[in-house]
Design an enzyme around this catalytic site. Sequence first.
Site, PDB file in Angstrom:
ATOM      1  N   GLU A  21      44.614  12.803  42.680  1.00 56.43           N
ATOM      2  CA  GLU A  21      43.264  12.705  43.256  1.00 56.43           C
ATOM      3  C   GLU A  21      42.284  12.042  42.280  1.00 56.43           C
ATOM      4  O   GLU A  21      41.386  11.312  42.701  1.00 56.43           O
ATOM      5  CB  GLU A  21      42.730  14.079  43.669  1.00 56.43           C
ATOM      6  CG  GLU A  21      43.584  14.845  44.680  1.00 56.43           C
ATOM      7  CD  GLU A  21      43.906  14.058  45.942  1.00 56.43           C
ATOM      8  OE1 GLU A  21      43.122  13.168  46.312  1.00 56.43           O
ATOM      9  OE2 GLU A  21      44.969  14.333  46.542  1.00 56.43           O
ATOM     10  N   LYS A  45      39.320  34.395  60.804  1.00 54.33           N
ATOM     11  CA  LYS A  45      38.740  34.063  62.107  1.00 54.33           C
ATOM     12  C   LYS A  45      38.556  35.321  62.961  1.00 54.33           C
ATOM     13  O   LYS A  45      37.482  35.552  63.520  1.00 54.33           O
ATOM     14  CB  LYS A  45      39.636  33.040  62.830  1.00 54.33           C
ATOM     15  CG  LYS A  45      39.761  31.727  62.056  1.00 54.33           C
ATOM     16  CD  LYS A  45      40.580  30.689  62.804  1.00 54.33           C
ATOM     17  CE  LYS A  45      42.054  31.014  62.884  1.00 54.33           C
ATOM     18  NZ  LYS A  45      42.719  31.048  61.570  1.00 54.33           N
TER      19      LYS A  45
HETATM   20  P1  ADP Z   1      42.848  34.783  61.026  1.00 52.90           P
HETATM   21  O1  ADP Z   1      42.331  35.383  62.300  1.00 52.90           O
HETATM   22  O2  ADP Z   1      42.050  33.606  60.577  1.00 52.90           O
HETATM   23  O3  ADP Z   1      44.313  34.507  61.012  1.00 52.90           O
HETATM   24  P2  ADP Z   1      42.224  37.376  60.001  1.00 52.90           P
HETATM   25  O4  ADP Z   1      40.809  37.509  60.360  1.00 52.90           O
HETATM   26  O5  ADP Z   1      43.229  38.055  60.876  1.00 52.90           O
HETATM   27  O6  ADP Z   1      42.604  35.845  59.856  1.00 52.90           O
HETATM   28  O7  ADP Z   1      42.419  37.863  58.487  1.00 52.90           O
HETATM   29  C1  ADP Z   1      43.356  38.850  58.132  1.00 52.90           C
HETATM   30  C2  ADP Z   1      42.786  39.758  57.073  1.00 52.90           C
HETATM   31  O8  ADP Z   1      42.586  39.050  55.855  1.00 52.90           O
HETATM   32  C3  ADP Z   1      41.432  40.311  57.423  1.00 52.90           C
HETATM   33  O9  ADP Z   1      41.536  41.465  58.216  1.00 52.90           O
HETATM   34  C4  ADP Z   1      40.851  40.616  56.055  1.00 52.90           C
HETATM   35  O10 ADP Z   1      41.325  41.840  55.568  1.00 52.90           O
HETATM   36  C5  ADP Z   1      41.421  39.513  55.208  1.00 52.90           C
HETATM   37  N1  ADP Z   1      40.472  38.410  55.099  1.00 52.90           N
HETATM   38  C6  ADP Z   1      40.641  37.130  55.537  1.00 52.90           C
HETATM   39  N2  ADP Z   1      39.557  36.379  55.264  1.00 52.90           N
HETATM   40  C7  ADP Z   1      38.663  37.190  54.646  1.00 52.90           C
HETATM   41  C8  ADP Z   1      37.341  37.004  54.141  1.00 52.90           C
HETATM   42  N3  ADP Z   1      36.714  35.823  54.193  1.00 52.90           N
HETATM   43  N4  ADP Z   1      36.718  38.070  53.572  1.00 52.90           N
HETATM   44  C9  ADP Z   1      37.337  39.261  53.510  1.00 52.90           C
HETATM   45  N5  ADP Z   1      38.568  39.495  53.979  1.00 52.90           N
HETATM   46  C10 ADP Z   1      39.251  38.489  54.542  1.00 52.90           C
HETATM   47 ZN    ZN Z   2      46.548  10.388  47.991  1.00 51.18          ZN
END
Ligand code: ADP
Ligand code: ZN
Length: 486
Positions: free
Chosen positions: A291, A76
């Site tokens: 499932e 996110k």
């Molecule tokens: P959230 O805000 O949903 O908790 P983050 O954006 O902080 O998650 O994600 C933490 C790290 O995980 C990111 O900086 C990245 O390195 C990695 N990451 C998470 N999702 C992805 C994705 N879809 N593609 C690439 N890296 C990802």
């Molecule tokens: Zn079930």
Amino acid sequence: MAAGGGGITRSLIGQNPTKITTGKTKTTFKDVAGIDAEKQELMEIVDFLKNKEKYKSLGARVPRGVLLSGEPGTGKTLLARAVAGEANVPFFATSGSDFSGIIVGLGVAKIKEIFELAKRNAPCILFIDEIDAIGQSRSKHTINDNDREQTLNQLLIEMDGFANDTGIIVIAATNRPDMLDAALLRPGRFDRQIYIELPNLEGRRDILDLHAKKFKIDDKVSLMDVARGTTGFSGADLENLLNEAALHAVRANHKVVEQSDLEEARDKILMGPKKNRKMRPEDIKLTAYHEAGHAFVGLHYDGIVDPIHKATIIPRGRALGMVQHVPVDDKMSMTIEEVRADLSVDLAGRASEEVFFGKNKITTGAASDIENATRLARRSITMAGLSDKIGMVAINQVNTFGQRVALENASEKTAEKVDEEIKNWLDTAYKDAKNLVAKNKATVDKLAKALLDKETLSGEEIREIVFGKKAKEISKKTKKKTDAKK
Ligand code: ADP
Ligand code: ZN
């Protein structure tokens, strides 16, 4: 100090500074993998920030707020940052937990402060992580409630206040969208909502591919295999997995990260105390059969229960897997036939566990199925007069707040009869589901194995496995039928 924050002085904020990450970001959509649909949705925001005039001249109302929800580590923050990077505007990040201060009124002052900052730097992205810390539903009472409410109100005032064309887009993130106050989600506030799912098999491979570039990985390693073994991992978990594997490789004196390092790392994460939500192989297997049971019985009652949209063994929230049905129309009432078929489908997960693994191996995983089934049976019997044995007597009623209440004049004897009748309906439904699964064991087995292989099956794929080649014709037929129903 007066609530409302009017008395808060600058020096007080100075002593309790808002933690804000400021400035330009180099992150772009290239740094985000595996969630293409979500990226696509955010492209529009980027386009608006880049071409404000185009939207303005047409009078289009652009979203002011975007709510990203999803499990921790699904990217996110990364996505919000990438929007700013793509649009080449400044990115300000802060967290909701930073606003629920010990000092009354500080939250309000801090909200004012960050919005001032955003206005001075517009166009820009203002990112508020953990929005639930301020935006929690006002009905959920906690201590410090009044202060939180003031802070939430200030946030609403700020969001309503800035004009459409200032070019400030507020992006908020939460993993508890259900906790949010409805006022936050009204038009002109966080009216754009994007749910980020845990990545599926291909998504995980793409994320692994992306992050693997930072490491020296043995050519013989198949990242697709790693993706297969990491059901339920978020993007952050996958990045962590690669990093753990690299650390292990260093300790083991390997020149490159080998398959064995990745396996060690995966086991460490799986077994680790905090990550107990990651699924063990035996849980994944059981979930697949559970499932598959739902899916098969659901298909057996095709045309009576809602058509199956998909089945998955990717965990989400508290559920280990699920079978999704899509309602054909806005059903306001159910026939007794539909109720009893629904009950069988609800209990089919447990039934399949028992058929395939035996009475001693059934799990607590069916708890919410049983809860749903019990609720449906109870309502049908005590409110809708669907049971011959009880008759058309309202034993429960809905009060003016929409809560179900037991009527005081229901005698103990009636209550006993009701309990018996509910149990009777559920027993019958369970027997029916168990029979269906036992008689079609080979087909349910095929479904479960397909789920283990692909994790998610579409309604179409489920039909194909159950009905074979005729699947397409049959699904066309049911489609006609449902069209006709509308
Ligand atoms: P959230 O805000 O949903 O908790 P983050 O954006 O902080 O998650 O994600 C933490 C790290 O995980 C990111 O900086 C990245 O390195 C990695 N990451 C998470 N999702 C992805 C994705 N879809 N593609 C690439 N890296 C990802
Ligand atoms: Zn079930």
